[in-house]
Design a protein around this motif. Structure first.
Motif, PDB file in Angstrom:
ATOM      1  N   ASP A 138       8.612  -1.052   5.155  1.00 19.79           N
ATOM      2  CA  ASP A 138       8.520   0.403   5.245  1.00 19.79           C
ATOM      3  C   ASP A 138       9.303   0.884   6.464  1.00 19.79           C
ATOM      4  O   ASP A 138       9.089   0.410   7.577  1.00 19.79           O
ATOM      5  CB  ASP A 138       7.055   0.839   5.385  1.00 19.79           C
ATOM      6  N   THR A 164      -1.885  -2.432  -8.095  1.00 17.34           N
ATOM      7  CA  THR A 164      -0.866  -2.309  -7.049  1.00 17.34           C
ATOM      8  C   THR A 164      -0.819  -0.896  -6.480  1.00 17.34           C
ATOM      9  O   THR A 164      -1.264   0.063  -7.114  1.00 17.34           O
ATOM     10  CB  THR A 164       0.520  -2.675  -7.634  1.00 17.34           C
ATOM     11  N   ASP A 182       2.269   0.038  -5.490  1.00 13.39           N
ATOM     12  CA  ASP A 182       3.690   0.320  -5.720  1.00 13.39           C
ATOM     13  C   ASP A 182       4.002   0.261  -7.211  1.00 13.39           C
ATOM     14  O   ASP A 182       3.959  -0.809  -7.823  1.00 13.39           O
ATOM     15  CB  ASP A 182       4.541  -0.705  -4.957  1.00 13.39           C
ATOM     16  N   ARG A 196      -3.054   6.182   0.528  1.00 19.87           N
ATOM     17  CA  ARG A 196      -2.206   5.405  -0.387  1.00 19.87           C
ATOM     18  C   ARG A 196      -2.975   5.212  -1.684  1.00 19.87           C
ATOM     19  O   ARG A 196      -4.123   4.774  -1.671  1.00 19.87           O
ATOM     20  CB  ARG A 196      -1.825   4.061   0.233  1.00 19.87           C
ATOM     21  N   LYS A 230       6.949   1.495  -8.487  1.00 18.53           N
ATOM     22  CA  LYS A 230       8.388   1.625  -8.685  1.00 18.53           C
ATOM     23  C   LYS A 230       8.863   0.569  -9.678  1.00 18.53           C
ATOM     24  O   LYS A 230       8.436  -0.578  -9.630  1.00 18.53           O
ATOM     25  CB  LYS A 230       9.128   1.453  -7.357  1.00 18.53           C
TER      26      LYS A 230
END
Length: 300
Positions: A199, A148, A150, A264, A152
């Motif tokens: 986003d 991934t 992300d 990213r 978080k």
């Protein structure tokens, strides 16, 4: 994790690693654990034992006199455990078990599929359960691997950097005719955006340096990169797209070519574990090796 009278034996191993490596940061690199996680677990260990094992010296943690004594008693035992488990792993010639692999659809099609196919040929007794989606969750068992961008909400997990993808801004010629010439960063704010996620804050880079941060409101959010590209080609707005996905034949024009969104970073995420299943270890290594190959790196 193995429990003892003093709590988790893994925490004793963490303590010995900090002393052996000379710093908390060096130990975290060796064990692929976040510094914050190690610090929290070491504090909990001291509380359970009722003694101070480490103290701050400048920016580093160094053993107290009690800590040095504890290390001298514990370290040889930890080495024996480690050597014993390594010997057991070496004796296991046949890799088997089941792994659950979760990732976005585009990751699999882009480059992971070939690694998985070769991995299955090399290890015929390993069973894979592959889930392709964008709504990723944290690994639930020690046999789960998540790929991934992300991380978080994945505190306490091992998150190894996988590959990075440089993003820039694109729109179709038809859409650009509707909105007129785009010459400045502020021109991006009021455009219609197509996004992979909700986003709203988009960082703007010029070269390697951050230039600005703009806030936008996506008109269309779709959790597949190929669907995002198609929507942009069909004139529904602009998007931040990974350069490696943009072929010359696409109906796309790069906007403000001197600027980009930056890179990213993607991650391989799995549960923290000193001794993880061998099948998972081999799969992680195969994926990391794939990313390090020159022909893949050249596409970034």
């Amino acid at each position: 994790m193995v429990n003892s009278t003093f709590g988790n034996v893994d925490d004793l191993y963490l303590f010995c690693s900090v002393v052996e490596e000379g710093s908390l940061l060096a130990a975290s690199r060796k064990l692929h654990l976040p510094v914050s996680t190690m610090s929290r677990r070491l504090t909990a260990l001291e509380q359970r034992l009722g003694m101070r094992l480490l103290e701050k010296h400048g920016r580093e943690l160094v053993p107290t006199q009690t800590g040095l004594t504890a290390f001298s008693h514990l370290n040889s035992g930890m080495e024996q455990i480690e050597l014993g488990l390594q010997a057991l792993n070496a004796q296991s010639k046949q890799v088997e078990g089941q792994i659950r692999l979760v990732m976005p659809h585009s990751f699999y099609q882009g480059f992971v599929a070939s690694v998985i196919e070769q991995f299955m040929r090399d290890h015929p007794k390993v069973k894979l359960n592959i889930l392709l989606n964008q709504g990723l969750s944290a690994p639930e068992t020690d046999r789960d691997l998540v790929i991934t961008f992300d991380i978080k909400g994945m505190d306490g997990m091992i998150a190894r950097p996988f590959f990075s993808a440089k993003h820039a801004f694109f729109a179709s010629p038809e859409y650009l005719k509707q909105v007129g010439q785009i010459t400045e960063i502020n021109d991006l704010v009021n455009l219609e955006w197509v996004s992979l996620a909700q986003d709203t804050d988009i960082p703007i880079y010029r070269g390697d340096k951050p230039e600005d941060l703009i806030s936008v409101k996506p008109r269309l959010v779709v959790n597949d990169i190929n669907a995002v590209i198609q929507a942009v080609e069909n004139g529904f707005g602009i998007a931040s797209l990974p350069l490696r996905h943009i072929q010359k034949e696409r109906n796309l024009i790069r906007i403000l070519p001197d600027y980009h969104r930056g890179k990213r970073q993607s991650y391989l995420v799995y549960k923290q574990r000193t001794y993880q299943p061998k099948a998972l270890t081999l799969l992680v290594n195969a994926l990391i090796e794939r990313v390090s190959e020159k022909h893949f790196a050249a596409k970034q």
